[in-house]
Design an enzyme around this catalytic site. Structure first.
Site, PDB file in Angstrom:
ATOM      1  N   HIS A  68     -21.941   2.818 -37.250  1.00  0.00           N
ATOM      2  CA  HIS A  68     -21.261   3.427 -36.107  1.00  0.00           C
ATOM      3  C   HIS A  68     -19.873   2.839 -35.845  1.00  0.00           C
ATOM      4  O   HIS A  68     -19.129   3.376 -35.025  1.00  0.00           O
ATOM      5  CB  HIS A  68     -22.107   3.267 -34.843  1.00  0.00           C
ATOM      6  CG  HIS A  68     -22.091   1.878 -34.296  1.00  0.00           C
ATOM      7  ND1 HIS A  68     -22.712   0.823 -34.929  1.00  0.00           N
ATOM      8  CD2 HIS A  68     -21.487   1.378 -33.195  1.00  0.00           C
ATOM      9  CE1 HIS A  68     -22.505  -0.280 -34.229  1.00  0.00           C
ATOM     10  NE2 HIS A  68     -21.765   0.030 -33.175  1.00  0.00           N
ATOM     11  N   HIS A  83     -14.793   2.514 -33.175  1.00  0.00           N
ATOM     12  CA  HIS A  83     -16.181   2.581 -32.692  1.00  0.00           C
ATOM     13  C   HIS A  83     -16.532   4.048 -32.470  1.00  0.00           C
ATOM     14  O   HIS A  83     -16.129   4.649 -31.479  1.00  0.00           O
ATOM     15  CB  HIS A  83     -16.315   1.788 -31.391  1.00  0.00           C
ATOM     16  CG  HIS A  83     -17.724   1.506 -31.007  1.00  0.00           C
ATOM     17  ND1 HIS A  83     -18.545   2.460 -30.461  1.00  0.00           N
ATOM     18  CD2 HIS A  83     -18.453   0.373 -31.103  1.00  0.00           C
ATOM     19  CE1 HIS A  83     -19.726   1.922 -30.223  1.00  0.00           C
ATOM     20  NE2 HIS A  83     -19.696   0.658 -30.607  1.00  0.00           N
TER      21      HIS A  83
END
Length: 163
Positions: A68, A83
């Site tokens: 992620h 992110h």
């Protein structure tokens, strides 16, 4: 004294959008870790595409095990975190395809991941993607933009300046 004469001066570098979408101020991100700049300064993008590209010329430092997030180090030494989504660590890699490995050299615009925003949103996670300057003690995110549409690999989000 002569040492400094031959020392290579750190260059400022422009950071381009890693993903196409609407740029928003970091303070508007619903996750306080980002909005209160606990990890560092930067901006966020509400993506309208799935392809994630390198925002700088440099090196991949860390591909998180859960896919992620990816951290990079620019050739001038600035460290950046992309992110993808909020709280998406909980998905344990579902919805992410990473195309790079730790230590890979990258140039602005090189594909580094695919972020399946439809899968992420379908699981009730936010797709907003913070782009964070991690070593703000050494660098500044200068001339940040927000409330604009950005194109991956092209739109300059901010300049990374050596303090």
């Amino acid at each position: 004294m002569l040492k400094n004469l031959f020392k290579k001066k750190a260059e400022n570098t422009e950071l381009v959008a890693p993903i196409t979408g609407k740029v928003i101020a970091l303070e508007q991100v619903s996750d306080q870790v980002f909005s209160q700049k606990m990890m560092g300064d930067g901006v966020a993008i509400e993506p309208s595409s799935n392809e994630v590209v390198s925002p700088i010329d440099g090196e991949i430092v860390d591909v998180f095990k859960t896919k992620h997030a990816i951290s990079l180090k620019a050739n001038n030494g600035a460290e950046i975190l992309i992110h993808m989504g909020l709280e998406t660590v909980e998905l344990d890699g579902e919805g992410f395809e990473v195309k790079v490995s730790n230590g890979d050299k990258v140039e602005k615009g090189d594909p580094i991941a695919v972020f399946h925003t439809d899968i992420i949103a379908g699981k009730n996670y936010q797709t907003v993607t913070p782009i964070i300057l991690l070593n703000g003690d050494e660098y500044t995110a200068d001339q940040k933009i927000s409330d604009e549409d950005a194109k991956a690999g092209e739109t300059i989000l901010f300049e990374l300046k050596k303090n």
